[in-house]
Design a protein around this motif. Structure first.
Motif: not given
Length: 409
Positions: A256-262, A380-386, A401-408
């Motif tokens: 689901t994410s870059a780090v998730g690939a590990v 941040h990448a999505a917010l930049l596009k907006v 997914p919402s978990e990637h849009l929330l502050v971690q």
């Protein structure tokens, strides 16, 4: 309100099955659709397309006429017409009257009311793929170029089905395909043919798997190897060994994410130390629809001046002052959106990240370090596009997914 029914329907009920099939395929191509679906119901057959990631109806056929078109498609693809109880797969090289051609990947499946057909539309040549038109920011583009310029190592590309991984992979291969390297690909199936690449397809019916082909490809002495998907421990292990022995290996894996690939590679049983030494970088992505430039509308942000504070240092001086939303017009088939672009996480694996992977660090620890190393996360990448007026907040929430849009934490 934009709904799935806004694309104009076509009437192909009163023409022959051959002309109806051609009209449906041509309309799907005109829409730049990725798939065509024939769904057999009790009273009729519904034809739908996947248009910029969303399934939309384009025709309704009588049961008899729908069956005739399905039979014609199966005939053109060389399928067994008598077999309606088992799923079938085939390809059809469709030729348009103007000389253009498409490869159609066709799959049938039995349902309670008859056969359904799914058709994937594949262009014959990967001419339009370049790293510059994927949607990467300039720093991300520079990081990816540096990663694929490495003399060896493993590059992982991740994202769900339909997220644009193939386009990114072929764009990287096109950049590498300068005649000075031997490039072999292992695919299932071969989606685009590219002059200069040695492309091979797995064949499960004869027991030819990714790992079998990968072993054979390594004996062909390639400089670059592209693996359509790492699905099992054996393929993952051979990929890592090939990368550590000096080959540049590009491969996709589901995460689901870059780090998730590990974590996905760990789940396949790979050795932490060997994985860490092999990895050169990870690219995760999603596809969002871009707002139609003809009809998009804007809203002033005077009452919400801090909306884009998190990406103020990333967008231009004239950006981030308005929110844009879809409207719908004839130019965009009333969808409110014109094309699609990528939203990316690009993670170069440096010494600090490599040490964390080798030590078996958690995904959170690796993610925190990646953020410290200035990796642009999906949020941040999505917010930049907006902020740039490229897409809408609704589209971002639909795709990412919402978990990637929330502050971690």
């Amino acid at each position: 309100m934009i709904t799935a029914s806004n694309i104009p329907m076509i009437d192909v009920e009163r023409v022959s099955a051959e002309h109806a099939a051609a009209a449906i395929i041509d309309y799907a191509v005109k829409l730049n659709a990725s798939d065509i679906f024939f769904g057999t119901n009790e009273q009729h057959v519904v034809v739908q397309v996947r248009h910029m990631g969303i399934v939309r109806p384009i025709a309704v056929l009588s049961h008899d006429h729908g069956r005739r078109i399905v039979t014609l498609i199966k005939t053109r693809a060389g399928m067994d017409l008598a077999e309606r109880r088992r799923p079938l797969d085939a390809r059809w090289r469709y030729e348009h009257d103007d000389g253009t051609g498409w490869d159609l990947r066709i799959g049938t499946i039995p349902t309670i009311y008859g056969e359904d057909i799914a058709i994937r539309l594949l262009v014959r040549e990967a001419k339009t793929f370049t790293i510059d038109n994927l949607g990467l920011t300039r720093p991300q583009r520079n990081a990816l170029s540096a990663m694929i310029s490495a003399p060896g190592g493993l590059l992982l590309f991740t994202g769900p089905t339909g997220s644009g991984k193939s386009a990114t992979l072929y764009s990287c291969l096109k950049e590498l395909n300068d005649g000075r390297r031997k490039i072999n690909t292992i695919e299932d199936p071969i989606e685009y043919t590219v002059q200069g690449l040695r492309q091979s397809q797995v064949n499960p019916t004869i027991g030819l798997s990714f790992s079998d082909l990968l072993r054979a490809v390594i004996r062909q002495s390639p400089d670059v190897i592209m693996i359509g998907e790492i699905r099992d421990h054996e393929t993952a292990d051979i990929s890592i060994r090939a990368a550590n022995s000096g080959h540049l290996v590009l491969a996709t894996i589901h995460a689901t994410s870059a780090v998730g690939a590990v974590q996905s590679m760990r789940a396949l049983g790979t050795h932490a130390h060997f994985l860490a030494t092999a990895l050169r970088g990870i690219v995760a992505q999603r596809l969002v629809r871009t707002l139609c430039e003809t009809c998009k509308t804007s809203f002033d942000l005077t009452d919400a001046p801090h909306t884009f504070d998190e990406v103020t240092n990333l967008h231009g001086p004239d950006e981030g002052k308005k929110l844009y939303a879809p409207v719908g017009c004839e130019a965009c088939f009333m969808s409110g959106y014109g094309q699609r672009t990528g939203v990316f996480e690009v993670l170069p694996v440096n010494k600090a990240i490599r040490n964390l992977i080798a030590d078996g660090a958690t995904v959170r620890e690796i993610r925190n370090r990646a953020a410290h190393e200035k990796m642009l996360e999906f949020r941040h990448a999505a917010l930049l596009k907006v902020a740039q007026g490229i897409t809408s907040t609704e589209e971002v929430f639909r795709v990412i997914p919402s978990e990637h849009l929330l502050v971690q934490d």
